[in-house]
Design a protein around this motif. Structure first.
Motif, PDB file in Angstrom:
ATOM      1  N   LYS A 172      32.381-110.639  88.052  1.00  0.00           N
ATOM      2  CA  LYS A 172      31.341-111.458  87.424  1.00  0.00           C
ATOM      3  C   LYS A 172      29.961-111.035  87.913  1.00  0.00           C
ATOM      4  O   LYS A 172      29.760-110.731  89.084  1.00  0.00           O
ATOM      5  CB  LYS A 172      31.563-112.933  87.748  1.00  0.00           C
ATOM      6  CG  LYS A 172      30.550-113.890  87.097  1.00  0.00           C
ATOM      7  CD  LYS A 172      30.736-115.320  87.586  1.00  0.00           C
ATOM      8  CE  LYS A 172      32.088-115.889  87.234  1.00  0.00           C
ATOM      9  NZ  LYS A 172      32.180-117.327  87.638  1.00  0.00           N
ATOM     10  N   ASN A 185      33.009-110.862  83.301  1.00  0.00           N
ATOM     11  CA  ASN A 185      32.145-111.945  82.852  1.00  0.00           C
ATOM     12  C   ASN A 185      30.690-111.648  83.203  1.00  0.00           C
ATOM     13  O   ASN A 185      30.396-111.229  84.322  1.00  0.00           O
ATOM     14  CB  ASN A 185      32.550-113.262  83.506  1.00  0.00           C
ATOM     15  CG  ASN A 185      33.983-113.648  83.185  1.00  0.00           C
ATOM     16  OD1 ASN A 185      34.329-113.912  82.046  1.00  0.00           O
ATOM     17  ND2 ASN A 185      34.833-113.654  84.205  1.00  0.00           N
ATOM     18  N   MET A 210      35.206-110.345  78.925  1.00  0.00           N
ATOM     19  CA  MET A 210      35.982-111.565  78.787  1.00  0.00           C
ATOM     20  C   MET A 210      35.076-112.682  78.271  1.00  0.00           C
ATOM     21  O   MET A 210      35.469-113.467  77.416  1.00  0.00           O
ATOM     22  CB  MET A 210      36.594-111.951  80.141  1.00  0.00           C
ATOM     23  CG  MET A 210      37.578-110.937  80.696  1.00  0.00           C
ATOM     24  SD  MET A 210      38.169-111.371  82.356  1.00  0.00           S
ATOM     25  CE  MET A 210      39.112-112.861  81.988  1.00  0.00           C
ATOM     26  N   GLN A 211      33.841-112.727  78.806  1.00  0.00           N
ATOM     27  CA  GLN A 211      32.898-113.763  78.387  1.00  0.00           C
ATOM     28  C   GLN A 211      31.478-113.299  78.663  1.00  0.00           C
ATOM     29  O   GLN A 211      31.201-112.668  79.683  1.00  0.00           O
ATOM     30  CB  GLN A 211      33.160-115.070  79.126  1.00  0.00           C
ATOM     31  CG  GLN A 211      32.270-116.234  78.689  1.00  0.00           C
ATOM     32  CD  GLN A 211      32.533-117.490  79.506  1.00  0.00           C
ATOM     33  OE1 GLN A 211      31.896-117.725  80.521  1.00  0.00           O
ATOM     34  NE2 GLN A 211      33.501-118.282  79.070  1.00  0.00           N
ATOM     35  N   ILE A 212      30.569-113.591  77.741  1.00  0.00           N
ATOM     36  CA  ILE A 212      29.131-113.383  77.944  1.00  0.00           C
ATOM     37  C   ILE A 212      28.435-114.713  77.724  1.00  0.00           C
ATOM     38  O   ILE A 212      28.692-115.408  76.742  1.00  0.00           O
ATOM     39  CB  ILE A 212      28.562-112.338  76.966  1.00  0.00           C
ATOM     40  CG1 ILE A 212      29.010-110.931  77.348  1.00  0.00           C
ATOM     41  CG2 ILE A 212      27.033-112.388  76.951  1.00  0.00           C
ATOM     42  CD1 ILE A 212      28.448-109.851  76.442  1.00  0.00           C
ATOM     43  N   LYS A 213      27.538-115.049  78.642  1.00  0.00           N
ATOM     44  CA  LYS A 213      26.696-116.234  78.485  1.00  0.00           C
ATOM     45  C   LYS A 213      25.255-115.801  78.679  1.00  0.00           C
ATOM     46  O   LYS A 213      24.908-115.199  79.701  1.00  0.00           O
ATOM     47  CB  LYS A 213      27.067-117.313  79.500  1.00  0.00           C
ATOM     48  CG  LYS A 213      26.239-118.600  79.350  1.00  0.00           C
ATOM     49  CD  LYS A 213      26.681-119.660  80.347  1.00  0.00           C
ATOM     50  CE  LYS A 213      25.868-120.937  80.192  1.00  0.00           C
ATOM     51  NZ  LYS A 213      26.258-121.973  81.183  1.00  0.00           N
ATOM     52  N   ILE A 247      27.187-119.253  74.789  1.00  0.00           N
ATOM     53  CA  ILE A 247      28.398-118.608  75.299  1.00  0.00           C
ATOM     54  C   ILE A 247      29.130-117.896  74.171  1.00  0.00           C
ATOM     55  O   ILE A 247      29.231-118.408  73.052  1.00  0.00           O
ATOM     56  CB  ILE A 247      29.344-119.643  75.954  1.00  0.00           C
ATOM     57  CG1 ILE A 247      28.664-120.333  77.146  1.00  0.00           C
ATOM     58  CG2 ILE A 247      30.638-118.983  76.421  1.00  0.00           C
ATOM     59  CD1 ILE A 247      29.501-121.424  77.767  1.00  0.00           C
ATOM     60  N   ALA A 248      29.635-116.714  74.474  1.00  0.00           N
ATOM     61  CA  ALA A 248      30.473-115.972  73.520  1.00  0.00           C
ATOM     62  C   ALA A 248      31.650-115.397  74.274  1.00  0.00           C
ATOM     63  O   ALA A 248      31.524-114.932  75.404  1.00  0.00           O
ATOM     64  CB  ALA A 248      29.681-114.859  72.840  1.00  0.00           C
ATOM     65  N   ARG A 249      32.805-115.434  73.656  1.00  0.00           N
ATOM     66  CA  ARG A 249      34.015-114.844  74.230  1.00  0.00           C
ATOM     67  C   ARG A 249      34.476-113.712  73.345  1.00  0.00           C
ATOM     68  O   ARG A 249      34.522-113.841  72.122  1.00  0.00           O
ATOM     69  CB  ARG A 249      35.118-115.892  74.384  1.00  0.00           C
ATOM     70  CG  ARG A 249      34.794-116.943  75.436  1.00  0.00           C
ATOM     71  CD  ARG A 249      35.886-118.004  75.517  1.00  0.00           C
ATOM     72  NE  ARG A 249      35.636-118.951  76.596  1.00  0.00           N
ATOM     73  CZ  ARG A 249      34.832-119.999  76.479  1.00  0.00           C
ATOM     74  NH1 ARG A 249      34.207-120.221  75.334  1.00  0.00           N
ATOM     75  NH2 ARG A 249      34.658-120.807  77.501  1.00  0.00           N
ATOM     76  N   SER A 250      34.845-112.611  73.974  1.00  0.00           N
ATOM     77  CA  SER A 250      35.268-111.437  73.220  1.00  0.00           C
ATOM     78  C   SER A 250      36.668-111.642  72.677  1.00  0.00           C
ATOM     79  O   SER A 250      37.518-112.272  73.306  1.00  0.00           O
ATOM     80  CB  SER A 250      35.225-110.193  74.116  1.00  0.00           C
ATOM     81  OG  SER A 250      35.632-109.059  73.397  1.00  0.00           O
ATOM     82  N   SER A 251      36.919-111.088  71.482  1.00  0.00           N
ATOM     83  CA  SER A 251      38.269-111.119  70.931  1.00  0.00           C
ATOM     84  C   SER A 251      39.144-110.142  71.690  1.00  0.00           C
ATOM     85  O   SER A 251      38.671-109.274  72.417  1.00  0.00           O
ATOM     86  CB  SER A 251      38.241-110.744  69.449  1.00  0.00           C
ATOM     87  OG  SER A 251      37.787-109.416  69.290  1.00  0.00           O
TER      88      SER A 251
END
Length: 250
Positions: free
Chosen positions: A157, A173, A194-197, A202-206
Motif C-alpha cells: 500500500k 492499493n 486492487m484498489q485506488i482511492k 474509490i475505484a476497484r480494479s476488475s
C-alpha cells in the motif's frame, strides 16, 4: 557468437534499457545475436519490470515482435512497454515524474532512497522516493507526492497526500490525495491495482486487468496508464501527452 561481437549492445537508461542493433547484419543473424546477448545477461534482470527501446536500426512491427519474443524466451525480463525513440513517449514518462516533483517545494534528500520496512512520512512540501518492491503488509506513507522505483505487489500500500507514480507494476492499493485533494493522480507502467482511492473517490480494479503475458510465440506489452478524478469518478487512461495536459496540480 563471438564474445567481441557488437551487433547487439544493451545499455541501461533512465527509462529502462536501450538495445542498439547493427544496421547491416541480416535480420535472422541479428536475432541469434539478440538471443545470445539476453541469455548471457539474464541473471542481471531477475524478473525486473522494464521499458525497452531500440536504436540503430529501423524495425518493422513484425521484426520488433520477433525480437521481443526472443527476449521473452531467453530471459526473465518483463517488458512493460516499448519506447519509440521517434515519438514523445519517453518525454511523457519524464514529464509525469517532473510534474509530481513540480507540485512540491523541495526535493527529498538522498537518505529517502531506501528499502522501507516500516511506515515513513515527511513534510507536506516534499516528494518522496521509494526504491524497491512494496510487498504484502508493507505500507509507505508520505505527506507529499511519491515516486515508487519498483513494484507495488498485492497487499502492498502507498498512502500519499499528493500524487503517486509507480515506475513498475501496480497490483496493490494506492491512496492518493488522502487529505481530500482530488487533483492528485496515479501513474503506473502496469496498472492492475486492487484498489485506488483519490481524495474521497474509490475505484476497484476488475479481475481482468491488463497484464504482461509470456507465451509460446507471443508477447503482450503492457501499456502505462494514468488514473485521475473527473466528475466524481476515477478514470484510467493510456498515459499520453493529452492526458497529462488535463491534469491539474493545484
Amino acid at each position: 557468437m563471438s564474445a567481441l561481437d557488437n551487433s547487439v549492445i544493451i545499455k541501461g537508461s533512465k527509462s529502462g534499457i536501450t538495445v542498439f542493433l547493427d544496421n547491416e547484419m541480416p535480420f535472422e543473424e541479428l536475432l541469434e545475436s539478440v538471443s545470445d546477448k539476453f541469455k548471457n545477461a539474464s541473471k542481471f534482470f531477475n524478473n525486473a519490470n522494464m521499458a525497452i527501446s531500440f536504436d540503430g536500426r529501423d524495425l518493422s512491427a513484425e521484426e520488433e515482435k520477433k525480437i521481443l519474443n526472443i527476449i521473452s524466451d531467453v530471459s526473465d525480463l518483463n517488458i512493460v512497454c516499448v519506447l519509440d525513440e521517434n515519438n514523445d513517449m519517453k518525454t511523457v514518462y519524464e514529464e509525469a515524474v517532473k510534474k509530481a516533483i513540480a507540485s512540491t517545494a523541495v526535493q527529498v534528500p538522498e537518505p529517502a532512497l531506501q528499502p522501507v520496512s516500516q511506515t515513513v512520512s515527511d513534510q507536506r512540501t516534499s516528494c518522496m522516493f521509494y526504491k524497491g518492491t512494496l510487498r504484502s503488509g508493507q505500507v509507505f506513507e508520505a505527506d507529499g507526492s511519491v515516486v515508487v522505483l519498483g513494484d507495488v505487489n498485492p497487499g502492498g500500500k502507498v498512502v500519499a497526500k499528493g500524487s503517486v507514480i509507480v515506475l513498475g507494476s501496480l497490483k496493490g492499493n494506492i491512496f492518493a490525495g488522502v487529505d481530500g485533494n482530488e487533483n492528485a493522480f496515479v501513474v503506473a507502467l502496469e496498472m492492475s491495482p486492487m484498489q485506488i482511492k483519490i481524495g474521497d473517490i474509490i475505484a476497484r480494479s476488475s479481475d481482468s486487468g491488463t497484464k504482461a503475458t509470456k507465451g509460446r510465440g507471443k508477447v503482450k506489452v503492457v501499456e502505462p496508464k494514468i488514473a485521475y478524478v473527473y466528475d466524481q469518478n476515477i478514470y484510467i487512461e493510456d498515459l499520453e501527452q493529452n492526458a497529462l495536459d488535463d491534469i491539474c496540480l493545484d
